[in-house]
Design a protein around this motif. Structure first.
Motif, mmCIF file in Angstrom:
data_model
loop_
_atom_site.group_PDB
_atom_site.id
_atom_site.type_symbol
_atom_site.label_atom_id
_atom_site.label_comp_id
_atom_site.label_asym_id
_atom_site.label_seq_id
_atom_site.Cartn_x
_atom_site.Cartn_y
_atom_site.Cartn_z
ATOM 1 N N GLU A 162 0.814 -1.221 0.000
ATOM 2 C CA GLU A 162 0.000 0.000 0.000
ATOM 3 C C GLU A 162 0.849 1.274 0.000
ATOM 4 O OE1 GLU A 162 -3.216 0.148 2.884
ATOM 5 O OE2 GLU A 162 -3.082 -2.040 3.085
ATOM 6 N N LEU A 163 1.819 1.342 0.900
ATOM 7 C CA LEU A 163 2.599 2.572 1.071
ATOM 8 C C LEU A 163 3.329 3.018 -0.205
ATOM 9 C CD1 LEU A 163 3.479 4.841 2.941
ATOM 10 C CD2 LEU A 163 5.351 3.381 3.742
ATOM 11 N N PRO A 164 4.022 2.136 -0.922
ATOM 12 C CA PRO A 164 4.708 2.577 -2.139
ATOM 13 C C PRO A 164 3.750 3.251 -3.130
ATOM 14 C CG PRO A 164 5.498 0.417 -1.518
ATOM 15 C CD PRO A 164 4.324 0.708 -0.632
ATOM 16 N N HIS A 165 2.552 2.677 -3.261
ATOM 17 C CA HIS A 165 1.559 3.246 -4.174
ATOM 18 C C HIS A 165 1.121 4.635 -3.698
ATOM 19 C CE1 HIS A 165 -1.813 3.515 -6.921
ATOM 20 N NE2 HIS A 165 -2.627 3.729 -5.892
ATOM 21 N N LEU A 166 0.882 4.777 -2.402
ATOM 22 C CA LEU A 166 0.467 6.065 -1.850
ATOM 23 C C LEU A 166 1.528 7.139 -2.085
ATOM 24 C CD1 LEU A 166 -1.011 4.838 1.567
ATOM 25 C CD2 LEU A 166 -2.309 5.864 -0.324
ATOM 26 N N LEU A 167 2.785 6.766 -1.879
ATOM 27 C CA LEU A 167 3.878 7.728 -2.045
ATOM 28 C C LEU A 167 3.999 8.193 -3.490
ATOM 29 C CD1 LEU A 167 6.659 6.069 0.170
ATOM 30 C CD2 LEU A 167 5.101 7.915 0.806
ATOM 31 N N HIS A 168 3.913 7.258 -4.412
ATOM 32 C CA HIS A 168 4.133 7.588 -5.824
ATOM 33 C C HIS A 168 2.955 8.308 -6.470
ATOM 34 C CE1 HIS A 168 8.100 5.938 -6.676
ATOM 35 N NE2 HIS A 168 7.823 5.005 -5.792
ATOM 36 N N GLN A 169 1.768 8.148 -5.908
ATOM 37 C CA GLN A 169 0.627 8.832 -6.517
ATOM 38 C C GLN A 169 0.579 10.308 -6.128
ATOM 39 O OE1 GLN A 169 -2.927 6.834 -5.165
ATOM 40 N NE2 GLN A 169 -3.063 7.991 -3.274
ATOM 41 N N ASN A 178 4.992 16.032 -5.956
ATOM 42 C CA ASN A 178 5.610 16.255 -4.641
ATOM 43 C C ASN A 178 5.370 15.072 -3.709
ATOM 44 O OD1 ASN A 178 6.465 19.026 -5.212
ATOM 45 N ND2 ASN A 178 4.285 19.547 -5.120
ATOM 46 N N PRO A 179 5.993 13.934 -3.995
ATOM 47 C CA PRO A 179 5.796 12.754 -3.147
ATOM 48 C C PRO A 179 6.268 13.007 -1.712
ATOM 49 C CG PRO A 179 7.668 12.446 -4.608
ATOM 50 C CD PRO A 179 6.965 13.683 -5.069
ATOM 51 N N HIS A 180 5.518 12.515 -0.764
ATOM 52 C CA HIS A 180 5.873 12.670 0.650
ATOM 53 C C HIS A 180 5.140 11.614 1.459
ATOM 54 C CE1 HIS A 180 2.150 15.032 0.060
ATOM 55 N NE2 HIS A 180 1.830 14.583 1.277
ATOM 56 N N ILE A 181 5.546 11.449 2.707
ATOM 57 C CA ILE A 181 4.871 10.535 3.615
ATOM 58 C C ILE A 181 4.148 11.368 4.669
ATOM 59 C CG2 ILE A 181 6.777 10.238 5.284
ATOM 60 C CD1 ILE A 181 6.063 7.232 5.343
ATOM 61 N N THR A 182 3.027 10.870 5.162
ATOM 62 C CA THR A 182 2.268 11.584 6.189
ATOM 63 C C THR A 182 2.645 11.054 7.575
ATOM 64 O OG1 THR A 182 0.432 10.002 6.207
ATOM 65 C CG2 THR A 182 0.331 11.805 4.586
ATOM 66 N N ALA A 203 10.636 2.124 0.822
ATOM 67 C CA ALA A 203 9.243 2.064 0.373
ATOM 68 C C ALA A 203 9.053 2.877 -0.906
ATOM 69 C CB ALA A 203 8.313 2.588 1.468
ATOM 70 N N TYR A 204 9.829 3.945 -1.027
ATOM 71 C CA TYR A 204 9.713 4.837 -2.181
ATOM 72 C C TYR A 204 10.607 4.392 -3.348
ATOM 73 C CZ TYR A 204 9.810 9.117 -4.986
ATOM 74 O OH TYR A 204 9.725 10.021 -6.012
ATOM 75 N N ALA A 205 11.813 3.961 -3.038
ATOM 76 C CA ALA A 205 12.779 3.594 -4.086
ATOM 77 C C ALA A 205 13.500 2.288 -3.749
ATOM 78 C CB ALA A 205 13.798 4.719 -4.276
ATOM 79 N N PRO A 206 12.772 1.151 -3.794
ATOM 80 C CA PRO A 206 13.378 -0.144 -3.449
ATOM 81 C C PRO A 206 14.514 -0.548 -4.374
ATOM 82 C CG PRO A 206 11.251 -0.456 -4.509
ATOM 83 C CD PRO A 206 11.373 1.009 -4.222
ATOM 84 N N GLU A 207 14.515 0.023 -5.584
ATOM 85 C CA GLU A 207 15.574 -0.293 -6.547
ATOM 86 C C GLU A 207 16.896 0.378 -6.188
ATOM 87 O OE1 GLU A 207 14.031 3.658 -7.678
ATOM 88 O OE2 GLU A 207 13.115 1.795 -6.984
ATOM 89 N N LEU A 208 16.851 1.235 -5.160
ATOM 90 C CA LEU A 208 18.041 1.999 -4.775
ATOM 91 C C LEU A 208 18.404 1.828 -3.308
ATOM 92 C CD1 LEU A 208 20.079 4.190 -5.850
ATOM 93 C CD2 LEU A 208 18.438 5.910 -5.053
#
Length: 218
Positions: free
Chosen positions: A40-47, A51-55, A126-131
């Motif tokens: 869930e979280l990765p999708h929320l961040l990228h949508q 200005n992606p951010h976490i709450t 969660a935002y950039a698992p490839e990195l």
């Protein structure tokens, strides 16, 4: 499984057992927390582009996941849950925009009370698992032989090793995606699975020993 293992099938097997390993721990809410963190979280961040951010509520739930999967430290949860929403939004937005500069990204997040490099790594993973892999004790121990140093310097060494391992796994598996976060999950699952097996064998030995003693008495 040793970190130096080059058998792709073993890495894939360890990664595929991650979900069942999570379930086997039988920790309250861990399965649902893990589903939130990984799906869930990765999708929320990228949508939230551009200005992606976490709450704050999401960061609090991420902290619950981190502490439930690892060592429970309630003070950290208390610190994070009381953070001001605008401060969390701003810090995480700056962190995500700093990538691929991992050092800068971690530094942007660790201004938040209760957020050290390990928690920052979970946010970034969660935002950039490839990195950016999560800085778990188990993976740190496997990759660096030390899980006691939670400094930024240590995380950068850790991230670099897992990035390199992921690239090697990609080459060996004919182009299939294997991220640094996949490497972390595979290592974690392997270590936890081995501990669980050892614990079960020890328990079986104790049961046999008690049974043998009872037979001798009879």
């Amino acid at each position: 499984m040793d970190f130096g293992c080059s058998d792709v099938s073993l890495w894939k097997e360890a990664l595929s057992s991650y979900s069942s390993t999570i379930k086997s721990l039988n920790k309250t809410n861990l399965v649902s927390l893990d589903d939130f963190y990984r799906n869930e979280l990765p999708h929320l961040l990228h949508q939230r582009n551009p200005n992606p951010h976490i709450t704050t509520p999401e960061l609090t739930k991420l902290m619950q996941w981190k502490l439930t999967r690892g060592k429970w430290r309630p003070r950290l949860l208390s610190f994070v849950s009381s953070l001001d929403e605008s401060v969390v939004n701003s810090a995480s937005q700056k962190a995500f925009q700093s990538l691929p500069d991992i050092s800068k990204a971690v530094s942007e997040l660790t201004v938040l009370k209760g957020v050290g490099p390990a928690t920052a790594s979970a946010v970034l993973a969660a935002y950039a698992p490839e990195l950016t892999p999560f800085m778990s004790d188990e993976a740190m121990e496997a990759a660096l032989g030390n899980s006691k140093d939670y400094s930024l310097k240590q995380y950068l060494l850790f991230a670099n090793k897992l990035q390199t391992k992921a690239k090697l796994q990609d080459l060996s598996s004919e182009g299939e995606s294997f991220t640094p976060s996949d490497v972390e999950k595979a290592l974690w699952s392997s270590v936890i699975g081995a501990k669980s097996l050892t614990s079960q064998l020890d328990e079986d030995t104790k049961i046999r020993s008690r049974s043998s003693k009872r037979k001798r008495k009879n």
